[in-house]
Motif scaffolding. Structure first.
Motif, PDB file in Angstrom:
ATOM      1  N   THR A   1       7.919  -3.852   5.487  1.00 44.44           N
ATOM      2  CA  THR A   1       6.704  -4.310   4.809  1.00 44.44           C
ATOM      3  C   THR A   1       7.048  -5.001   3.493  1.00 44.44           C
ATOM      4  OG1 THR A   1       5.600  -2.359   5.734  1.00 44.44           O
ATOM      5  CG2 THR A   1       4.404  -3.616   4.075  1.00 44.44           C
TER       6      THR A   1
ATOM      7  N   SER B   1       0.825  -1.210   0.000  1.00 49.24           N
ATOM      8  CA  SER B   1       0.000   0.000   0.000  1.00 49.24           C
ATOM      9  C   SER B   1       0.858   1.259   0.000  1.00 49.24           C
ATOM     10  CB  SER B   1      -0.920   0.000   1.221  1.00 49.24           C
ATOM     11  OG  SER B   1      -0.146   0.047   2.417  1.00 49.24           O
ATOM     12  N   GLU B   2       0.238   2.371  -0.368  1.00 47.81           N
ATOM     13  CA  GLU B   2       0.962   3.642  -0.439  1.00 47.81           C
ATOM     14  C   GLU B   2       1.385   4.150   0.931  1.00 47.81           C
ATOM     15  OE1 GLU B   2      -0.834   6.728  -2.664  1.00 47.81           O
ATOM     16  OE2 GLU B   2      -0.586   5.705  -4.589  1.00 47.81           O
ATOM     17  N   ASN B   3       0.701   3.703   1.993  1.00 46.97           N
ATOM     18  CA  ASN B   3       1.109   4.129   3.339  1.00 46.97           C
ATOM     19  C   ASN B   3       2.119   3.165   3.958  1.00 46.97           C
ATOM     20  OD1 ASN B   3      -0.420   1.908   4.035  1.00 46.97           O
ATOM     21  ND2 ASN B   3      -1.993   3.065   5.140  1.00 46.97           N
ATOM     22  N   ALA B   4       2.515   2.126   3.205  1.00 44.46           N
ATOM     23  CA  ALA B   4       3.627   1.233   3.558  1.00 44.46           C
ATOM     24  C   ALA B   4       3.364   0.327   4.750  1.00 44.46           C
ATOM     25  CB  ALA B   4       4.907   2.031   3.804  1.00 44.46           C
ATOM     26  N   VAL B   5       2.103   0.204   5.198  1.00 42.28           N
ATOM     27  CA  VAL B   5       1.843  -0.633   6.371  1.00 42.28           C
ATOM     28  C   VAL B   5       0.934  -1.820   6.060  1.00 42.28           C
ATOM     29  CG1 VAL B   5       2.274   1.162   8.087  1.00 42.28           C
ATOM     30  CG2 VAL B   5      -0.023   0.911   7.097  1.00 42.28           C
ATOM     31  N   SER B   6       0.715  -2.103   4.798  1.00 40.86           N
ATOM     32  CA  SER B   6      -0.053  -3.286   4.428  1.00 40.86           C
ATOM     33  C   SER B   6       0.366  -3.741   3.039  1.00 40.86           C
ATOM     34  CB  SER B   6      -1.567  -3.007   4.464  1.00 40.86           C
ATOM     35  OG  SER B   6      -1.914  -2.044   3.486  1.00 40.86           O
TER      36      SER B   6
ATOM     37  N   ALA C   1       4.738   8.082  -2.595  1.00 39.81           N
ATOM     38  CA  ALA C   1       4.226   7.058  -1.691  1.00 39.81           C
ATOM     39  C   ALA C   1       5.283   6.715  -0.646  1.00 39.81           C
ATOM     40  CB  ALA C   1       3.840   5.811  -2.476  1.00 39.81           C
ATOM     41  N   ALA C   2       4.828   6.316   0.531  1.00 45.46           N
ATOM     42  CA  ALA C   2       5.760   5.875   1.569  1.00 45.46           C
ATOM     43  C   ALA C   2       6.223   4.458   1.260  1.00 45.46           C
ATOM     44  CB  ALA C   2       5.068   5.922   2.930  1.00 45.46           C
ATOM     45  N   SER C   3       7.361   4.092   1.802  1.00 44.86           N
ATOM     46  CA  SER C   3       7.822   2.707   1.652  1.00 44.86           C
ATOM     47  C   SER C   3       8.705   2.332   2.839  1.00 44.86           C
ATOM     48  CB  SER C   3       8.594   2.515   0.342  1.00 44.86           C
ATOM     49  OG  SER C   3       9.818   3.210   0.361  1.00 44.86           O
TER      50      SER C   3
ATOM     51  N   ASN D   1      -1.495  -6.803   7.321  1.00 47.09           N
ATOM     52  CA  ASN D   1      -1.754  -5.508   7.935  1.00 47.09           C
ATOM     53  C   ASN D   1      -0.760  -5.353   9.080  1.00 47.09           C
ATOM     54  OD1 ASN D   1      -2.658  -3.350   9.519  1.00 47.09           O
ATOM     55  ND2 ASN D   1      -4.803  -3.714   9.001  1.00 47.09           N
TER      56      ASN D   1
END
Length: 441
Positions: free
Chosen positions: A271, A222-227, A265-267, A300
Motif C-alpha cells: 500500500t 489508513s491505519e488498516n493499511a488497505v487504503s 497501526a498496521a502497515s 482502496n
C-alpha cells in the motif's frame, strides 16, 4: 638420550612452522573479513562513498554505464519535452517513513536536483516490514540513514537533512526558511511533499505553505493499511488541509488520546509503495509539465478502486492565510482577459438525421453545474465525506466583492453575453443562407 639427526630435526621444525603459519593466515583472513564488514558498515553510517563520480550533463546514449538512458528515453519518445530540467528542481519531503523514504528514493533515481528531508524519528527493527531501510541502520536517525543510502543510489542528487520536529516554534521557522531559500539557487523551492502520519504535522505543513503561497502535495495511508490517497494543494485555488479537516479533528478529539499502549497501526509495504508511486508520478508531471496533474487520487486495495476528485477551497476556512490566498486567486482570475474568437470554422455542422436544420433539444429540467460552481461538498462517485462542514456566516467585509471585483465580474459577464449574441446572429445568418439555397434547388 640419542641425538636426533640434523636433517630430521630441520624437517620437523619446518613442518611445525608451516602449520603455525597456515593457522595464523586463516585467523588473519577471518579477521580481515570481519574488519571489512565493520569498515563498510562504518562507511555507510559515517562517511558514505559514492560508487561513481558526478555526471555533469545527462546523456541519452544507450550504454550499460549510463544511469540516465532510460529516463532520457521519455524525452526521445515525446512524453517529456526536456527531461534534464529535473536537475534544476528542489523538493522537500516531510516525513521519511514508510511512504516518504520510498518517495525520496524514487525521486533520487529520477535524478532530482535537490532533496530536503525532514524527520525526527529513528530507524527501528519494527520498520523492517516496510521498504527502503536496512536492519544495520537501526538506531540511526531516519534522515541520516536516508541520506547515506540515497548518496549511494545517485551521487548527482544534493541531499539536505534536518533531524527535528517541524511542529515546534523554532523548527517551524527553520522549515519556512528552507521553503523560501532552500533551492539550488538559494531561492524558493519547487514543491513540498507531506508524507507524515499525524494531523498536527500536516497542519504545520499546511500553515507554512499557505503563508508562503507554496504548492504542496499531501499523502496518507489508513491505519488498516488497505487504503490511501494523494492530494495536490495549491493555496487559494484548491482546498487546503484546514478547509475540510478530518472527522476526528472536526469532532474536537485530540488524536494523541486515541493511541493505546501495545496497539499500533498496521502497515503494508504494498500500500505504501502504491501511494508513494502515485505521489512521485504526480510530482514529475507537475515539475516537468506533462500529462494531467491530479488534484486527488484515492486507493482502496480491497476493491482496486482509484477515485479521482477535485476539492474547492472553503470560504469559511479557519486558516487566515488560506482566505488571503483565496482572495488573491479570485482577483487574479477576474482580471484575466477573455479571448473571444468570432471566426467560424469551415467544417460542416453535424446535423441530426431527422432534423435538417441542425436544431438540438436540451433538457432544461435540471440546471447544469459547471466545474467552477462545485463546492467542497461535491465529491466523485464512490466517495463521501464523513460529515458536512458547518457553514459559518462570513462578515460582509470578507465575503463581499470589492468595487473593483464587481466591475471586473460585470465586464466579463457583458463580454460573455456579447459573444453569445454574436454567435446566435451568425447561426441565424447561416440558417437563412441555407434556406435560400434550398429554395433555389
Amino acid at each position: 638420550m640419542t641425538e636426533q639427526p640434523v636433517d630430521k630435526y630441520v624437517e620437523d621444525l619446518t613442518s611445525r612452522l608451516e602449520k603455525a603459519i597456515d593457522n595464523l593466515s586463516g585467523q588473519k583472513h577471518d579477521d580481515s573479513i570481519d574488519n571489512h564488514i565493520r569498515d563498510s558498515q562504518r562507511s555507510v553510517k559515517n562517511k558514505p562513498v559514492p560508487y561513481r563520480e558526478k555526471i555533469s550533463k545527462l546523456s541519452a546514449e544507450v550504454v550499460d554505464s549510463n544511469p540516465y538512458s532510460r529516463l532520457m528515453a521519455l524525452q526521445r519518445m515525446g512524453i517529456v519535452q526536456d527531461y534534464e530540467k529535473i536537475r534544476e528542481k528542489t523538493v522537500a519531503v516531510v516525513g521519511v517513513g514508510g511512504v516518504g523514504s520510498v518517495v525520496a528514493e524514487m525521486l533520487t533515481r529520477c535524478g532530482i536536483g535537490k532533496l530536503i528531508l525532514f524527520d525526527y524519528d529513528k530507524v527501528e527493527i519494527a520498520n523492517m516490514n516496510r521498504l527502503f531501510y536496512q536492519p544495520d541502520q537501526a538506531g540511526l536517525s531516519k534522515v541520516d540513514a536516508a541520506r547515506d543510502t540515497l548518496i549511494h543510489v545517485n551521487p548527482d542528487v544534493q541531499i539536505e537533512v534536518h533531524n527535528f520536529n517541524i511542529t515546534t516554534m523554532d523548527n517551524f521557522d527553520t522549515f519556512v526558511g528552507r521553503i523560501r531559500n532552500g533551492s539550488l539557487t538559494n531561492g524558493k523551492i519547487d514543491l513540498v511533499l507531506s508524507c507524515v502520519d499525524n494531523f498536527e504535522a500536516r497542519m504545520a505543513v499546511n500553515m507554512a505553505c499557505n503563508e508562503e503561497n507554496q504548492i504542496w502535495m499531501e499523502s496518507g495511508v489508513s491505519e488498516n493499511a488497505v487504503s490511501g490517497h494523494i492530494q495536490y494543494i495549491e493555496p487559494g485555488k484548491t482546498a487546503c488541509f484546514a478547509c475540510v479537516p478530518p472527522l476526528v479533528v472536526a469532532s474536537n478529539i485530540d488524536e494523541r488520546t486515541l493511541k493505546r499502549e501495545g496497539v499500533c497501526a498496521a502497515s503494508l509495504p504494498t500500500t505504501m509503495a502504491v501511494v508513494a508511486g502515485f505521489l512521485v508520478m504526480n510530482t514529475l508531471k507537475f515539475l516537468l509539465h506533462f500529462g494531467e496533474v491530479s488534484h486527488y487520487v484515492g486507493y482502496n486495495a480491497l476493491a482496486d478502486f482509484f477515485p479521482r476528485h477535485s476539492i474547492k477551497p472553503n470560504p469559511t476556512c479557519e486558516d487566515s492565510h488560506c482566505l488571503i490566498r483565496q482572495k488573491e486567486y479570485q482577483n487574479k482570475k477576474s482580471s484575466e482577459t477573455i479571448d473571444i474568437d468570432f471566426q467560424t470554422t469551415e467544417e460542416e455542422p453535424i446535423v441530426h438525421e431527422d432534423n435538417e436544420w441542425g436544431i438540438e433539444l436540451v433538457d432544461e429540467s435540471e440546471p447544469a453545474t459547471t466545474t467552477d460552481e462545485k463546492t467542497s461538498s461535491d465529491v466523485a462517485e464512490g466517495l463521501k465525506f464523513a460529515y458536512e462542514p458547518v457553514k459559518k456566516e462570513v462578515e460582509s467585509k470578507e465575503a463581499g466583492n470589492t468595487d473593483r471585483e464587481t466591475a471586473e465580474n460585470a465586464k466579463n459577464d457583458a463580454l460573455l453575453k456579447l459573444k453569445d449574441i454574436l454567435l446566435e446572429a451568425d447561426m441565424m445568418k447561416k440558417m437563412e443562407e441555407k434556406n435560400q439555397l434550398t429554395k433555389k434547388h
